[in-house]
Enzyme design. Sequence first.
Site, short mmCIF file in Angstrom:
data_model
loop_
_atom_site.label_atom_id
_atom_site.label_comp_id
_atom_site.label_asym_id
_atom_site.label_seq_id
_atom_site.Cartn_x
_atom_site.Cartn_y
_atom_site.Cartn_z
N ASP A 13 46.08 51.61 99.19
CA ASP A 13 47.04 50.88 100.19
C ASP A 13 46.22 50.05 101.17
OD1 ASP A 13 49.26 52.36 98.58
OD2 ASP A 13 48.61 54.09 99.92
N GLY A 15 46.06 47.11 101.05
CA GLY A 15 46.44 45.62 101.31
C GLY A 15 45.86 44.76 100.11
N LYS A 16 45.74 45.52 98.93
CA LYS A 16 45.07 44.53 97.84
C LYS A 16 46.04 43.63 97.26
CE LYS A 16 44.70 48.61 95.61
NZ LYS A 16 44.96 49.69 96.65
N GLY A 40 51.58 51.00 94.19
CA GLY A 40 52.59 50.22 94.72
C GLY A 40 51.90 49.03 95.66
N HIS A 41 52.12 47.88 95.21
CA HIS A 41 51.28 46.70 95.86
C HIS A 41 52.45 45.72 96.31
CE1 HIS A 41 47.86 47.22 93.03
NE2 HIS A 41 48.14 48.38 93.64
N THR A 42 52.30 45.74 97.66
CA THR A 42 53.27 44.69 98.37
C THR A 42 52.96 43.48 98.81
OG1 THR A 42 53.77 47.14 99.65
CG2 THR A 42 54.70 44.98 100.35
N ARG A 142 42.86 61.79 72.31
CA ARG A 142 43.23 60.93 71.14
C ARG A 142 44.52 61.32 70.60
NH1 ARG A 142 37.35 62.22 69.07
NH2 ARG A 142 38.08 64.25 70.24
N GLN A 222 44.74 51.80 92.86
CA GLN A 222 44.07 52.93 93.77
C GLN A 222 42.99 52.40 94.32
OE1 GLN A 222 45.29 53.54 90.07
NE2 GLN A 222 47.00 53.96 91.30
N THR A 237 42.54 60.05 91.40
CA THR A 237 43.32 59.60 90.25
C THR A 237 42.72 59.79 89.07
OG1 THR A 237 44.90 58.17 89.76
CG2 THR A 237 42.97 57.24 90.38
N ARG A 301 55.82 58.79 101.10
CA ARG A 301 55.32 59.86 101.68
C ARG A 301 54.45 59.43 103.12
NH1 ARG A 301 51.50 62.96 97.73
NH2 ARG A 301 51.40 60.69 96.70
N LEU A 330 44.17 44.28 110.91
CA LEU A 330 43.56 44.23 111.98
C LEU A 330 44.51 44.27 113.19
CD1 LEU A 330 40.48 44.28 113.46
CD2 LEU A 330 40.66 41.63 113.39
N ASP A 331 45.54 43.69 112.96
CA ASP A 331 46.55 43.55 113.96
C ASP A 331 47.19 44.74 114.36
OD1 ASP A 331 47.78 43.13 111.12
OD2 ASP A 331 49.41 43.56 111.96
N VAL A 412 46.03 39.87 109.49
CA VAL A 412 46.79 39.88 110.88
C VAL A 412 48.34 40.07 110.82
CG1 VAL A 412 44.74 38.62 112.20
CG2 VAL A 412 46.88 37.31 111.23
P1 GDP Z 1 47.88 47.82 98.18
O1 GDP Z 1 48.42 49.18 97.40
O2 GDP Z 1 46.52 47.99 98.57
O3 GDP Z 1 48.43 46.63 97.59
O4 GDP Z 1 48.74 47.83 99.62
P2 GDP Z 1 50.30 48.09 99.74
O5 GDP Z 1 50.97 47.15 99.61
O6 GDP Z 1 50.44 49.86 99.47
O7 GDP Z 1 50.16 48.49 101.44
C1 GDP Z 1 49.93 47.85 102.42
C2 GDP Z 1 50.81 47.55 103.34
O8 GDP Z 1 50.19 46.85 104.39
C3 GDP Z 1 51.91 46.61 102.91
O9 GDP Z 1 53.04 47.09 103.31
C4 GDP Z 1 51.54 45.15 103.25
O10 GDP Z 1 52.45 44.30 103.43
C5 GDP Z 1 50.97 45.58 104.70
N1 GDP Z 1 49.92 44.57 104.88
C6 GDP Z 1 49.09 44.14 104.12
N2 GDP Z 1 48.07 43.28 104.94
C7 GDP Z 1 48.51 43.60 106.27
C8 GDP Z 1 47.84 43.11 107.52
O11 GDP Z 1 46.77 42.41 107.42
N3 GDP Z 1 48.49 43.42 108.51
C9 GDP Z 1 49.84 44.13 108.61
N4 GDP Z 1 50.49 44.54 109.67
N5 GDP Z 1 50.19 44.59 107.25
C10 GDP Z 1 49.64 44.22 106.34
P1 IMO Z 2 47.74 51.77 95.35
O1 IMO Z 2 47.28 50.85 94.02
C1 IMO Z 2 47.26 55.43 97.57
C2 IMO Z 2 46.87 58.92 95.15
C3 IMO Z 2 47.81 60.18 95.17
C4 IMO Z 2 46.80 61.52 94.91
C5 IMO Z 2 46.13 60.78 93.91
C6 IMO Z 2 46.39 61.45 92.61
O2 IMO Z 2 49.02 51.47 96.02
O3 IMO Z 2 46.56 51.77 96.39
P2 IMO Z 2 48.08 60.27 90.92
O4 IMO Z 2 49.55 60.23 90.72
O5 IMO Z 2 47.44 59.01 90.70
O6 IMO Z 2 47.55 61.25 89.73
O7 IMO Z 2 47.69 60.89 92.16
O8 IMO Z 2 46.04 59.47 94.02
N1 IMO Z 2 47.13 57.73 94.75
C7 IMO Z 2 47.25 56.71 95.64
N2 IMO Z 2 47.11 56.53 96.86
N3 IMO Z 2 47.65 54.27 96.76
C8 IMO Z 2 47.52 54.38 95.55
O9 IMO Z 2 47.69 53.40 94.80
C9 IMO Z 2 47.84 55.65 94.88
N4 IMO Z 2 47.50 56.10 93.54
C10 IMO Z 2 47.66 57.23 93.41
O10 IMO Z 2 48.57 60.01 96.19
O11 IMO Z 2 46.27 61.82 96.04
MG MG Z 3 49.84 50.73 97.72
#
Ligand code: GDP
Ligand code: IMO
Ligand code: MG
Length: 452
Positions: A13, A15-16, A40-42, A142, A222, A237, A301, A330-331, A412
Amino acid sequence: MPVTVVVGAQWGDEGKAKVIDLLAKEHGYVVRYQGGHNAGHTVVVGGERYALQLVPSGILYDHVVPVIGNGVVVDLPTLFAEIDGLEVRGISCARLQVSSRAHLIFPWHQAHDAIAEAVRGDDKIGTTLKGIGPAYADKARRVGLRAGDVVDPRAFAAAVRARAVAENAEITAAGGEPLDVDDIVDRFAVLGARLVPYVTDTVGLLHDALGRGDHLLLEGAQATFLDLDHGTYPYVTSSNPTAGGACAGTGLGPRDIDRVVGITKAYTTRVGAGPFPTELTDDDGDTLVDVGREFGTVTGRRRRAGWLDCVMLRHAVRLNSLSEVALTKLDVLDGFATVKVCTGYLLDGAAVRAYPDRADVLARIEPVYDELPGWGTTLSEVREPVDLPAAAGALIALVEREVGIPVRVVGVGAERDDYVIWRSPATQAGVGRSLAGARSRAEGDGPGDPRT
Ligand code: GDP
Ligand code: IMO
Ligand code: MG
């Protein structure tokens, strides 16, 4: 740069997706290489929020071919729900390609995930319960079914039935409720038929694209410290998000990769169990969660939060051959009078040089912090490096110094355009430009040393 890998440098999470969305402008293909719908990629565009689990984050651009690589485990109900959700919003998914070698997730994988977590009791991993670990376990032993199997509907239905019966025996032996075999066979016949037009040999597709001079962006899900081999095992994972996994999960070779971008927040979060040296359980931690909206995209969660950890990042540089860093969110630190950054680890009072190889050792680590003054202003409108407050620049410079590679992008805000392309004075002077420089600093001599 023909092939770029984007890797999470922490526990996910980071911010990929937002960084992939930014880099996708100059890439023809965006390829997921591991994980599944645990991701979960936003991406936020003009106030519209797109939360992607399986569809690659490049889908929002018409010029991008989104590819689900062979290393991904695919949950068909989720994939089609996601496709339908995007198409309702005017985003066509017709060009999506799914590797014939990608393994499929079935309801029995989710049942096994839940049973395994229940058996662990207080010791549970805190998985997303999406069946990811059991699906990869079936791949390793397998017995898994792959996307390519759907092209022969009769054989696919027979294989689904055989697996469902065998898995039911295991589930009931473990005390679980048996699954409805006929229902699963019927549902997956429909899902399998719908998958057929998307299925292809993505290995050939990607090599052909490379041969034509197309640029490929490999999207990690991840993160480094959730990696099955290199993460905080067993709190990981079941795939390899580290850059090496990008080769195995796409069929590209190591020499095809030119650039590896590590994504880190300006602080740290983790969802699920496992050691977290810089975790904050006080008001500062609550502030990070509230301001950063640190709630899981997939499970909702609350994420655990703490200060940035440069010891982790130095190890991530090594494990992934990171060439640069994108420092996101950073913001979120705007309101802090003082910001802390972990620059070293102590174990029983002594400096630790190498990143601990055991979760129980990591759990005993005491972080050593550098303290920096906050900037007392809002960063969300900043677009040019020159407009970043000096205190924010000092934090970025500290990260570059500690980690040994340049910060190229600074986040930001959540919106697509909320970023600064960073060119620090240190970067201009060439500090940390080479990977050799980064490697010698990572966990070794020089500024990367843990402080006592
Ligand atoms: P990912 O799984 O690495 O793609 O990241 P997620 O999408 O799960 O979580 C990142 C969260 O931070 C999302 O809600 C994004 O919209 C938000 N986000 C990403 N970059 C920034 C940033 O520079 N500043 C802020 N405030 N939010 C950000
Ligand atoms: P993104 O791509 C954050 C965590 C779970 C748990 C562990 C194993 O959005 O960054 P799993 O269901 O993969 O067997 O769970 O990995 N986990 C993540 N944490 N971001 C994710 O994906 C995650 N995908 C799995 O919370 O601790
Ligand atoms: Mg995520």
